[in-house]
Structure formats: structure tokens, C-alpha cells
Write an enzyme that holds these catalytic residues in place. Structure first.
Site, mmCIF file in Angstrom:
data_model
loop_
_atom_site.group_PDB
_atom_site.id
_atom_site.type_symbol
_atom_site.label_atom_id
_atom_site.label_comp_id
_atom_site.label_asym_id
_atom_site.label_seq_id
_atom_site.Cartn_x
_atom_site.Cartn_y
_atom_site.Cartn_z
ATOM 1 N N GLU A 79 49.806 0.950 34.120
ATOM 2 C CA GLU A 79 49.421 1.601 35.372
ATOM 3 C C GLU A 79 48.843 2.998 35.124
ATOM 4 O O GLU A 79 49.480 3.848 34.531
ATOM 5 C CB GLU A 79 50.618 1.697 36.320
ATOM 6 C CG GLU A 79 51.263 0.359 36.650
ATOM 7 C CD GLU A 79 50.343 -0.573 37.466
ATOM 8 O OE1 GLU A 79 49.263 -0.131 37.885
ATOM 9 O OE2 GLU A 79 50.740 -1.737 37.657
ATOM 10 N N CYS A 142 57.899 0.821 43.012
ATOM 11 C CA CYS A 142 57.418 1.224 41.679
ATOM 12 C C CYS A 142 56.427 2.380 41.788
ATOM 13 O O CYS A 142 56.494 3.346 41.035
ATOM 14 C CB CYS A 142 56.770 0.050 40.953
ATOM 15 S SG CYS A 142 57.971 -1.180 40.425
ATOM 16 N N HIS A 165 54.008 -2.462 34.440
ATOM 17 C CA HIS A 165 54.524 -3.646 35.144
ATOM 18 C C HIS A 165 54.585 -4.813 34.166
ATOM 19 O O HIS A 165 53.652 -5.034 33.384
ATOM 20 C CB HIS A 165 53.619 -4.017 36.326
ATOM 21 C CG HIS A 165 54.053 -3.404 37.617
ATOM 22 N ND1 HIS A 165 53.291 -2.479 38.301
ATOM 23 C CD2 HIS A 165 55.180 -3.582 38.365
ATOM 24 C CE1 HIS A 165 53.932 -2.128 39.419
ATOM 25 N NE2 HIS A 165 55.079 -2.781 39.469
HETATM 26 N N1 PCA Z 1 59.084 -4.036 41.060
HETATM 27 C C1 PCA Z 1 58.819 -3.502 42.364
HETATM 28 C C2 PCA Z 1 59.942 -2.544 42.637
HETATM 29 C C3 PCA Z 1 60.985 -2.869 41.629
HETATM 30 C C4 PCA Z 1 60.321 -3.713 40.651
HETATM 31 O O1 PCA Z 1 60.825 -4.111 39.572
HETATM 32 C C5 PCA Z 1 57.413 -2.902 42.495
HETATM 33 O O2 PCA Z 1 56.484 -3.390 41.830
HETATM 34 O O3 PCA Z 1 57.214 -1.977 43.273
#
Ligand code: PCA
Length: 203
Positions: A79, A142, A165
Site C-alpha cells: 500500500e 486498515c 495487505h
Molecule cells: N483488514 C481490514 C481491517 C482488518 C483487516 O485485517 C481492512 O482491510 O481494512
């Protein structure tokens, strides 16, 4: 060198969160001879910023590598950006559903990672693991967490932060057959490689 890894507690329909499974394991393996810490964060728009700040206060990390689960990807998603907005169709673990709420009314529209993200993608690809640079971490918890971490970087010069992610892991409970997964070991290798590269560049 001090490194903080974060992952999240389970949320939605999932009994486990792949991000925490990986954070816990990579911290146990150790990286770069560093002092390594792992913290599990709440999936809570209201609570996550304090949880992250407390962890940073306690650990004083040089590097934070934050991990989150994304159920629909089959690659490691690096990200680049956190956006100053919270919006969701689904509730967080407190039952809260934000509707285009700014994180900080006087905050920058977006904050960018201070890591060399394209180089980190190459590091993961060279391990034989698919990776992409992403320009949106979504608008759920996140992204909220990443925005906080990048604000903290502005307060603590020299601190590096990246959000990654990860897919569901192969064999993860409550993953359905049509959902893409990745070997837990490959995610571990990828996060290890990313962190090693960030640490080496800081030296
Ligand atoms: N993924 C979510 C919040 C917690 C997680 O593991 C997200 O992508 O926002």
C-alpha cells in the site's frame, strides 16, 4: 534496530485473520538481528489509533510493518497511500459504519509511505511471490490505521512505515472454496524480505 509488526484481530465472517497469523510468526522468526515486537490491533475505527500509538510508544520502532487481511486478492498488496476518510458498507467490530467521515478534518487528504515501495515489490517478486503496488488501502480500518502510522512518521523523523495487505492463507478456517489463498509460508517469506530490505536501506 527496533521493528514493530502489527496484524489485526478477526473481523466479519472470519474466525482468524491471516495478518495476525503472519505478524506473529515473522516476529517469532526474528529479522535483521533487530529487537522485534508484534501487536494485534482491534478492528475498530474508534480504538485502533490509540492501540497503535500505545504500541509505538512502548516499542519506539525504527520500522513499522503493518499487515491486514484482504480476502479477494491472490498477491501481496503493498500500500502506497492512506486516505483521510472512513467509509464502509460493513460494520467494524464495534458495530460502527462510517459514512464518508474524515479521519481528521484538518488533516492532509492523503499520506504516502516513506519506504521505497517499487523496490519492495521487486524484492517480493524475486522470491517468486506475486506482488503489486496499490494506490488504495480501502476506506475501512486498515486505511484508518495506516493514516495514523504515517502521521506518526511525521512526528518521529527517521521512522519508516509500510502497510501490506495479505490474502487469506491456504487452509484458513472460514475461507470458502472460491476465495483465493496463499501459502502461509510464502506470506511469511514476503514480509520477511520486505522488512529486511527496509532495515538494510535504513542502515
Ligand atoms: N483488514 C481490514 C481491517 C482488518 C483487516 O485485517 C481492512 O482491510 O481494512
Amino acid at each position: 534496530m527496533k521493528i514493530l509488526f502489527t496484524g489485526f484481530e478477526p473481523f466479519g465472517n472470519y474466525k482468524e485473520n491471516s495478518s495476525w497469523a503472519v505478524a506473529e510468526k515473522v516476529a517469532a522468526c526474528g529479522v535483521c538481528n533487530a529487537n522485534v515486537m508484534a501487536r494485534r490491533l482491534p478492528v475498530s475505527f474508534a480504538g485502533v489509533a490509540k492501540a497503535l500509538r500505545d504500541a509505538v510508544e512502548e516499542c519506539s520502532p525504527d520500522v513499522i510493518v503493518m499487515l491486514g487481511q484482504s480476502a479477494n486478492i491472490d498477491y501481496v498488496k503493498l500500500e502506497r497511500i492512506a486516505i483521510n476518510m472512513m467509509d464502509s458498507a460493513k460494520p467494524d467490530n464495534d458495530g460502527y459504519i462510517p459514512d464518508e467521515v474524515p479521519i481528521f478534518t484538518d488533516g492532509a487528504a492523503a499520506l504516502f509511505t516513506n519506504t521505497d515501495i517499487k523496490d519492495l515489490r521487486r524484492v517480493v517478486e524475486e522470491l517468486g511471490i506475486p506482488a503489486k503496488v496499490s494506490n488504495s488501502a480501502g476506506l475501512y480500518v486498515c486505511n484508518r490505521t495506516y493514516y495514523e502510522a504515517l502521521r506518526l512518521c511525521n512526528e518521529r523523523p527517521g521512522m519508516k512505515a509500510l502497510f501490506v495487505h495479505l490474502p487469506l492463507y491456504e487452509g484458513q478456517p472460514s475461507a470458502t472454496e472460491d476465495q483465493p489463498t496463499m501459502l502461509l509460508d510464502d506470506m511469511l517469506k514476503a514480509v520477511w524480505g520486505i522488512t529486511t530490505n527496509i532495515c538494510q536501506r535504513r542502515k
